[in-house]
Design an enzyme around this catalytic site. Structure first.
Site, PDB file in Angstrom:
ATOM      1  N   CYS A   1       0.835  -1.211   0.000  1.00  0.00           N
ATOM      2  CA  CYS A   1       0.000   0.000   0.000  1.00  0.00           C
ATOM      3  C   CYS A   1       0.867   1.257   0.000  1.00  0.00           C
ATOM      4  CB  CYS A   1      -0.852  -0.074   1.270  1.00  0.00           C
ATOM      5  SG  CYS A   1      -1.544   1.456   1.792  1.00  0.00           S
TER       6      CYS A   1
ATOM      7  N   ARG B   1     -12.864   1.936  -4.817  1.00  0.00           N
ATOM      8  CA  ARG B   1     -12.399   1.732  -3.445  1.00  0.00           C
ATOM      9  C   ARG B   1     -11.779   3.006  -2.887  1.00  0.00           C
ATOM     10  NH1 ARG B   1      -8.337  -0.432   0.022  1.00  0.00           N
ATOM     11  NH2 ARG B   1      -9.402  -1.886   1.395  1.00  0.00           N
TER      12      ARG B   1
HETATM   13  P1  IMP Z   1      -1.830  -7.116   3.287  1.00  0.00           P
HETATM   14  O1  IMP Z   1      -2.421  -8.350   3.826  1.00  0.00           O
HETATM   15  O2  IMP Z   1      -0.862  -6.457   4.203  1.00  0.00           O
HETATM   16  O3  IMP Z   1      -1.268  -7.257   1.907  1.00  0.00           O
HETATM   17  O4  IMP Z   1      -3.045  -6.060   3.174  1.00  0.00           O
HETATM   18  C1  IMP Z   1      -4.240  -6.371   2.501  1.00  0.00           C
HETATM   19  C2  IMP Z   1      -5.221  -5.240   2.727  1.00  0.00           C
HETATM   20  O5  IMP Z   1      -4.694  -4.014   2.184  1.00  0.00           O
HETATM   21  C3  IMP Z   1      -6.548  -5.414   2.008  1.00  0.00           C
HETATM   22  O6  IMP Z   1      -7.450  -6.229   2.708  1.00  0.00           O
HETATM   23  C4  IMP Z   1      -7.033  -3.973   1.899  1.00  0.00           C
HETATM   24  O7  IMP Z   1      -7.683  -3.511   3.057  1.00  0.00           O
HETATM   25  C5  IMP Z   1      -5.753  -3.189   1.749  1.00  0.00           C
HETATM   26  N1  IMP Z   1      -5.459  -2.821   0.356  1.00  0.00           N
HETATM   27  C6  IMP Z   1      -5.685  -3.534  -0.766  1.00  0.00           C
HETATM   28  N2  IMP Z   1      -5.218  -2.871  -1.843  1.00  0.00           N
HETATM   29  C7  IMP Z   1      -4.704  -1.733  -1.398  1.00  0.00           C
HETATM   30  C8  IMP Z   1      -4.069  -0.624  -2.042  1.00  0.00           C
HETATM   31  O8  IMP Z   1      -3.865  -0.584  -3.245  1.00  0.00           O
HETATM   32  N3  IMP Z   1      -3.693   0.397  -1.229  1.00  0.00           N
HETATM   33  C9  IMP Z   1      -3.898   0.392   0.108  1.00  0.00           C
HETATM   34  N4  IMP Z   1      -4.446  -0.635   0.756  1.00  0.00           N
HETATM   35  C10 IMP Z   1      -4.859  -1.692   0.005  1.00  0.00           C
END
Ligand code: IMP
Length: 493
Positions: free
Chosen positions: A312, A412
């Site tokens: 992110c 989103r």
């Molecule tokens: P991870 O498990 O740390 O990769 O985070 C996944 C979560 O990041 C997802 O469930 C979303 O809430 C959030 N997310 C998904 N895509 C994006 C993005 O492009 N930018 C910011 N947050 C994101």
């Protein structure tokens, strides 16, 4: 004048859990990870394992949703796909019968064996039903396996001349153990299931049985069908999506928004509540104020986290976000206060920045009821990302964020085609194998954490856990140091 909070926000990685007294029968196998996912009617929808796979293109499709529900969690199908595709995947999960495959590669009688040899080399499959038309749901006329022909001699023959026609099948059979009994009686490793008039309905492979008979903790509805969730955006055009998903019997709706503290979110929650009885999970928020706003709007659980997803870039491009540890501490305190004052309990889901068992345990100990993960689940064979080779030649899984150019999930982030900018990147994560082989170990690790903390349930953990912030140096001690690991190939994470 702007208000500046002088206390820094903290990551989950900064906390450790202190041990508590472990009573007799308090060891890991006796720990339950059963948890409340969201309110449902007058009760709660429960999971046996506190996991949601993220509503992301790279993560959750039918295969992931089925596998995760079998293991006790729930998959959330992303909104960034056409409504009919999302609904078809809901149907795939709801119709799934463990061990019963309802659409495998099927042959037609007039196909040349040369073609079948190619299919076997390409797919690795060795057993095929043969139907009149070559379509799965048609009259079964035979079975062909790789043992029914000679690869050098029979290339010009047709399937019809080599297939076995004395097929032993089950008729209108529903139970996996009954299918198993028949396979034992017939001495076969493969059983077609037919309707009364001989139309192929499903097939069962003996080699799959073990995998499917062993799911005591699966997430199921009243009719014993696997649970599945689906994301919708706050945009008014998604009201039709809500109706379509409900018609396909989705179990829970999740609002997919990077910032859930908005009027749009309230309108969508109120629309869902007015038109369906399905539970709705609101989010994402990172403040007590945002939490209370979503509860007042009618949400049945709240998802928390901003700017901390693994790929992110929200904090870099917008400077908005918060450490997930601080978010959970503040919001779980608000949840507990609400419960004391009004008696209403709202489950909280920690979303983002959680990629390993230590962070999962800390999130649960800080008060989360369940955990949503993207990066972590993207690593499994069942995720939607392709398996590719990276520059170093390693086999890896593609993982791209919903705010990346690739996913283009503009709604989103309240963006339009004209003003689009990325809030996430595309990349790779290691491929660690099947979720069926690896997640049970992670579940056991969480149980072991609870046992060490002296807690037998997640509710007890919420009540009794003692956490401590670690200094930078203490954290260094908590990681591998002064030794070169030799077992890097036995990757679990
Ligand atoms: P991870 O498990 O740390 O990769 O985070 C996944 C979560 O990041 C997802 O469930 C979303 O809430 C959030 N997310 C998904 N895509 C994006 C993005 O492009 N930018 C910011 N947050 C994101």
């Amino acid at each position: 004048m702007a208000q500046v909070l002088n206390t820094p926000s903290h990551s989950l990685k900064e906390f450790r859990i202190l041990p508590g007294y472990t009573p007799p029968n308090g060891n890991a196998p006796n720990v339950s990870l059963k948890t409340r996912l969201c309110r449902k009617d007058d009760d709660f929808l429960h999971l046996h394992a506190p996991f949601l796979s993220a509503a992301m293109q790279a993560v959750t499709g039918g295969d992931m949703a089925i596998a995760l529900a079998q293991l006790g969690g729930i998959g959330i199908l992303p909104v960034s796909q056409p409504t009919d595709e999302q609904c078809a995947k809901v149907g795939q999960v709801k119709r799934f019968k463990a061990g019963f495959q309802t659409n495998i590669l099927t042959l037609a009688p007039d196909q040349p064996i040369a073609e079948i040899v190619e299919i076997i080399h390409e797919t690795g499959y060795t057993t095929f039903p043969v139907t009149e038309s070559g379509q799965f749901h048609d009259k079964l006329i035979g079975i062909l396996t790789d043992k029914d022909f000679d690869e050098r001699r029979d290339l010009d023959c047709r399937v019809a001349s080599r297939m076995k026609t004395d097929v032993q099948a089950g008729v209108e059979l529903n139970s996996l153990s009954a299918a198993n009994e028949l396979m034992i009686r017939y001495g076969r490793g493969f059983l077609p299931i037919l309707s009364k008039d001989g139309v192929l309905q499903a097939v069962v492979f003996k080699k799959d049985l073990d995998k499917h008979l062993r799911h005591p903790n699966e997430s199921i509805d009243e009719q014993k069908r696997l649970l599945v969730g689906a994301a919708v955006s706050t945009h008014p055009e998604d009201r039709e999506r809500v109706e379509a998903l409900i018609a396909h019997e989705v179990d829970v709706l999740i609002i997919d928004a990077s910032d859930g503290h908005t009027a749009y979110q309230r309108e969508m929650i109120q629309f869902i509540k007015a038109h369906t009885s399905a539970p709705v999970i609101g989010g994402n928020v990172v403040t007590a104020e945002g939490f209370r706003f979503l509860v007042e709007s009618g949400a049945d659980a709240i998802k928390v986290g901003m700017g901390i997803g693994s790929g992110c870039t929200t904090q870099e491009v917008k400077a908005t976000g918060r450490g997930q540890g601080t978010t959970l501490m503040e919001i779980c305190a608000a949840r507990n206060e609400l419960e004391q004052k009004q008696g209403a309990y709202i489950p909280i889901i920690a979303d983002g920045g959680i990629s390993g068992p230590a962070e999962m345990s800390v999130a649960l100990a800080l008060g989360a009821n369940a955990i949503m993960m993207g990066n972590f689940f993207a690593r499994y064979t069942e995720s939607q990302g392709n398996l590719v080779r990276n520059a170093a030649g390693e086999v890896v899984k593609e993982y791209w964020m919903e705010g990346s150019m690739r996913a283009h999930n503009m709604r989103r982030y309240a963006q339009t085609r004209e003003n689009f900018f990325e809030e996430g990147i595309s990349g790779y994560v290691p491929h660690v194998g099947s979720i069926h082989d690896k997640l049970p170990t992670i579940i056991h690790m969480l149980r072991a954490t609870l046992a060490t903390a002296g807690c037998c349930t997640i509710d007890e953990l919420h009540e009794h856990a003692v956490l401590e912030m670690q200094s930078h140096t203490a954290l260094m001690d908590s990681q591998i140091h002064d030794i070169v690991p030799t077992n890097i190939d036995q990757r679990i994470l």
